[in-house]
Write an enzyme that holds these catalytic residues in place. Structure first.
Site, PDB file in Angstrom:
ATOM      1  N   HIS A  87      -1.259   0.674  -9.943  1.00  0.00           N
ATOM      2  CA  HIS A  87      -1.938  -0.284  -9.060  1.00  0.00           C
ATOM      3  C   HIS A  87      -2.505  -1.456  -9.867  1.00  0.00           C
ATOM      4  CE1 HIS A  87      -4.013  -0.511  -4.875  1.00  0.00           C
ATOM      5  NE2 HIS A  87      -3.788  -1.728  -5.360  1.00  0.00           N
TER       6      HIS A  87
ATOM      7  N   ARG B 229       0.851  -1.188   0.000  1.00  0.00           N
ATOM      8  CA  ARG B 229       0.000   0.000   0.000  1.00  0.00           C
ATOM      9  C   ARG B 229       0.887   1.239   0.000  1.00  0.00           C
ATOM     10  NH1 ARG B 229      -3.555  -2.695  -1.521  1.00  0.00           N
ATOM     11  NH2 ARG B 229      -5.673  -2.938  -0.686  1.00  0.00           N
TER      12      ARG B 229
END
Length: 310
Positions: A273, A225
């Site tokens: 991502h 993350r």
């Protein structure tokens, strides 16, 4: 039975709705957004849902997440221990994650970016042969995806270690566990792969102090993350050369804003991502099986402990 579908990727919502409805024809799947009247549904399939979801739907007893990371759900207003959270388990993501990490590991360790520049300059410019013992890899996070990544890298004869909360037994992978062994783990690693969940304990773990412990010429691959990485600390270490490069798939703000220093940095690779995408068929099959088990009072795998964060 009513099931809310609340996912923040509207460009493919219809495809996912059709797949879920086909997988669970006995259920009413409701596309939910801010304008949807209260449904009183008890189950929701979610991905980065609106912060108002649980406030406006107080009868929800279970959230089924369309991914492995649940940090966005744990901060939802109205969340209580009475709401069970279930994360996606693999569903084709671990193989993708392993491919992604291996690609950037090999680019770094074998100097393929050098050859791309040489081609542009029409130079026949070889580099020294790879010495794998000079490229020890450390994988932070040994869940389903982290374990797969570590196994695949070990199969390519790189020295591999993993770090997690508890000791793991993965063939070819040296195991380090707990805060007490973090320093030792970092000091033996040149390539650091982060696949940790984001919790209060792991937030900012890729900081100046920890990354400085890596072997000089280190390479960072962050597929966990964005909140794991202290961005300015990475830039400082790149500037002094202790870190030779980084590949980043996740960011504190997504999409990464225009003008951000990462975009133009010559030693940073950026991807949006995409390291491990949620695959339609595998995901809907797993979700439908989990939901049926939940409805019938059976054990459901992948349950998240609220206090632990994963």
């Amino acid at each position: 039975m009513k099931i809310i579908f609340a996912a923040n990727f509207s460009q493919t919502s219809n495809e996912w709705l059709d797949a879920l409805r086909n997988a669970m024809p006995e259920c009413e799947i409701i596309a939910w957004d801010e304008s949807t009247p209260r449904t009183d549904a008890e189950i929701a399939v979610v991905w980065s849902p609106s912060p108002s979801l649980l406030v406006r739907e107080p009868n929800i007893r279970a959230l089924f997440n369309m991914g492995a990371g649940v940090d966005a759900l744990l901060s939802l207003p109205g969340l209580s221990d009475k709401v069970s959270i279930y994360r996606l388990e693999d569903a084709g993501m671990s193989a993708q994650m392993a491919e992604y990490v291996v690609y950037y590991l090999v680019r770094a360790s074998r100097g393929f970016d050098h050859f791309e520049r040489a081609q542009q300059q029409e130079k026949w410019d070889k580099t020294p042969d790879i010495q794998r013992d000079q490229w020890p890899v450390g994988v932070m996070g040994l869940g389903l995806m982290g374990a797969k990544v570590a196994e695949v890298i070990a199969s390519l004869d790189y020295p591999v270690a993993g770090w997690s909360n508890t000791q793991k037994n993965i063939p070819g992978v040296e195991s380090f566990a707990g805060v007490g062994q973090l320093k030792q783990f970092l000091q033996r690693s040149r390539v650091l792969v982060n696949i940790l969940p984001l919790t209060s304990e792991t937030s900012g773990i890729l900081n100046f102090e920890n990354m400085s412990l890596l072997i000089s010429g280190a390479y960072i691959i962050n597929v966990g993350r964005g909140g794991h990485l202290v961005e300015d600390d990475l830039i400082r270490l790149l500037e002094v050369g202790h870190v030779s490069g980084a590949t980043l798939d996740v960011f504190r703000q997504e999409p990464l804003p225009q003008g951000h220093q990462f975009w133009s940095h010559p030693k940073i690779n950026i991807t949006p991502h995409i390291a491990a995408a949620t695959l339609l068929n595998q995901t809907t099959q797993q979700l439908s099986n989990k939901i049926r088990d939940f409805v019938h009072g059976k054990h459901v795998t992948g349950q998240v402990r609220h206090g632990r964060g994963y």
